[in-house]
Design a protein around this motif. Structure first.
Motif, mmCIF file in Angstrom:
data_model
loop_
_atom_site.group_PDB
_atom_site.id
_atom_site.type_symbol
_atom_site.label_atom_id
_atom_site.label_comp_id
_atom_site.label_asym_id
_atom_site.label_seq_id
_atom_site.Cartn_x
_atom_site.Cartn_y
_atom_site.Cartn_z
ATOM 1 N N LEU A 86 8.927 28.838 80.060
ATOM 2 C CA LEU A 86 9.625 27.793 79.299
ATOM 3 C C LEU A 86 10.503 28.405 78.215
ATOM 4 O O LEU A 86 11.565 27.874 77.863
ATOM 5 C CB LEU A 86 8.604 26.850 78.653
ATOM 6 N N SER A 87 10.068 29.542 77.694
ATOM 7 C CA SER A 87 10.772 30.179 76.586
ATOM 8 C C SER A 87 12.221 30.499 76.922
ATOM 9 O O SER A 87 13.100 30.431 76.046
ATOM 10 C CB SER A 87 10.029 31.448 76.178
ATOM 11 N N TYR A 90 14.247 27.502 76.087
ATOM 12 C CA TYR A 90 14.386 27.365 74.629
ATOM 13 C C TYR A 90 15.354 28.398 74.060
ATOM 14 O O TYR A 90 16.160 28.094 73.169
ATOM 15 C CB TYR A 90 13.022 27.517 73.941
ATOM 16 N N ARG A 95 16.415 22.096 76.600
ATOM 17 C CA ARG A 95 15.154 21.352 76.556
ATOM 18 C C ARG A 95 14.610 21.310 77.981
ATOM 19 O O ARG A 95 15.276 20.785 78.878
ATOM 20 C CB ARG A 95 15.422 19.932 76.039
ATOM 21 N N ALA A 129 4.933 20.912 76.007
ATOM 22 C CA ALA A 129 6.392 21.064 75.906
ATOM 23 C C ALA A 129 7.124 19.766 76.240
ATOM 24 O O ALA A 129 8.338 19.682 76.054
ATOM 25 C CB ALA A 129 6.858 22.184 76.841
ATOM 26 N N CYS A 131 7.381 18.731 79.330
ATOM 27 C CA CYS A 131 8.077 19.088 80.568
ATOM 28 C C CYS A 131 7.219 18.673 81.768
ATOM 29 O O CYS A 131 6.038 19.028 81.827
ATOM 30 C CB CYS A 131 8.322 20.601 80.566
ATOM 31 N N LEU A 203 4.596 27.957 71.930
ATOM 32 C CA LEU A 203 5.919 27.630 72.458
ATOM 33 C C LEU A 203 7.008 28.045 71.470
ATOM 34 O O LEU A 203 6.810 27.973 70.255
ATOM 35 C CB LEU A 203 6.028 26.125 72.700
ATOM 36 N N ASN A 204 8.164 28.414 72.007
ATOM 37 C CA ASN A 204 9.324 28.685 71.147
ATOM 38 C C ASN A 204 10.141 27.427 70.877
ATOM 39 O O ASN A 204 11.284 27.502 70.408
ATOM 40 C CB ASN A 204 10.199 29.767 71.782
ATOM 41 N N LYS A 205 9.525 26.279 71.147
ATOM 42 C CA LYS A 205 10.217 24.993 71.018
ATOM 43 C C LYS A 205 10.732 24.738 69.592
ATOM 44 O O LYS A 205 11.903 24.424 69.371
ATOM 45 C CB LYS A 205 9.231 23.886 71.412
ATOM 46 N N ARG A 206 9.836 24.911 68.618
ATOM 47 C CA ARG A 206 10.220 24.606 67.235
ATOM 48 C C ARG A 206 11.261 25.598 66.708
ATOM 49 O O ARG A 206 12.211 25.208 66.022
ATOM 50 C CB ARG A 206 8.959 24.616 66.344
ATOM 51 N N ALA A 209 14.619 24.651 68.123
ATOM 52 C CA ALA A 209 15.165 23.458 67.472
ATOM 53 C C ALA A 209 15.732 23.820 66.100
ATOM 54 O O ALA A 209 16.825 23.371 65.722
ATOM 55 C CB ALA A 209 14.092 22.383 67.352
#
Ligand code: CO
Ligand code: CO
Length: 326
Positions: A86-87, A90, A95, A129, A131, A203-206, A209
């Motif tokens: 997923l990274s 990101y 997304r 995530a 997803c 996760l590298n989500k934040r 963002a």
């Protein structure tokens, strides 16, 4: 009851099972010709994912990532492999919207219940995530392997890429380094390092963002080629030199001890060999090995600043070498 140690079924240690960077570039040298107005990011600079514009204001982000077990625990392996795959979405400013499982499994040797744990880990991370997971593909394989092919969406005007770093921008890093040497020690001794698991499953989500919010245009995630390898690729693609302040680079607890005790993977040595001709170093070999440590599911490397990610250096106008370590 003895539990199965998944890492003992892997020939390499974690992302050390990657094809070495120099070798891979040689293989794909003549295969980078695909262009077109809708291909926002293609093969040219070894970005984390491909991006194609499908309509005004909407691009599809496509990537796949899988590897052999980096930890013994099946559920954790699934979580790490999923977070790592997923990274790449990101890292491009996308997304993730749907993923499919990629599985190799020695079905004669390892029980199906363990594979179920791997998949459950992947599913939990994808759920976190936001997803979807829709099926996948599996083969009977002498070596266990797991990962995801991930499709994401992005605003084509706001993607983050390897070739957009500019002189004068700070370099920041959103996760500590050191999971390579810790995973190597784990594989050799069975010692468990919760700080490494926590880092690899985050996760590298934040961070992504925050990077988009800050208007950052250049990013990648630090994985098998290590900080030095990925930073070299970014600086080279952007036509700038990266100056790293070695003392500012954050490391997980136990990383220096693992290095001292010799738990350096072949992949890390190959990373350092690859960048060495492009490197001016004011630090010793041990420090360089830590900076080149092959990561699994590492943090975002950014040309710019976000909260919670220390600044570890800066981009400067192109100098004699692409990397400077001081
Ligand atoms: Co990547
Ligand atoms: Co990747």
């Amino acid at each position: 009851m003895t539990s199965t140690r998944l890492t003992q079924f892997a020939h390499g240690g974690g992302c050390a099972c990657k094809i070495p960077p120099g070798e891979l570039e040689e293989i794909v040298r003549d295969l980078t010709g695909d262009t077109g107005p809708d291909l926002v990011v293609g093969l040219d600079d070894g970005d984390d994912a491909a991006i194609v514009r499908v309509q005004d204001g909407l691009a599809v982000v496509a990537t796949a990532d899988f590897f052999t077990p980096v930890v013994d625990d099946a559920y954790d392996f699934g979580r790490i492999a999923a977070a790592n795959a997923l990274s790449d979405v990101y890292a491009m400013g996308g997304r993730p919207v749907v993923a499919v499982n990629l599985v190799g499994w020695p079905r004669d040797v390892l029980p199906g219940e363990l594979l179920r744990e791997v998949l459950r880990g992947g599913l939990d991370i994808c759920r976190e995530a936001g997803c979807h997971v829709g099926g996948g593909h599996s083969i009977d394989d002498p070596e266990p392997k797991y990962g995801l092919a991930v499709t994401g969406v992005a605003d084509p005007a706001r993607v983050m890429r390897n070739d957009a770093a500019r002189a004068g921008q700070p370099i920041s890093l959103s996760k500590h380094l050191g999971v390579g040497v810790l995973n190597n020690r784990h594989k050799s001794t069975g010692e468990v390092f919760p700080q490494a698991i926590a880092s690899m499953t985050a996760l590298n989500k934040r961070a992504a963002a925050a990077a988009l919010e800050a208007g950052i245009a250049a990013a990648t995630d630090v994985t098998g080629f290590g900080l030095l390898g990925h930073l070299y690729k970014m600086a080279r693609a952007s036509g700038v030199t990266a100056v790293v302040d070695a003392a500012a680079v954050p490391y997980l607890d136990g990383a220096r001890e693992a290095l001292r005790d010799g738990f350096v993977s072949g992949g890390t040595w190959r990373n350092l060999d690859w960048v060495r001709p492009h490197l001016a170093s004011g630090v010793d070999e041990d420090e360089l090995l830590l900076l080149a440590d092959a990561q699994t599911s590492g943090g975002l490397l950014l040309a710019g600043e976000i909260p919670g990610a220390p600044v570890i250096g800066e981009f400067v106008p192109r100098a004699d070498t692409t990397l400077v370590i001081r």
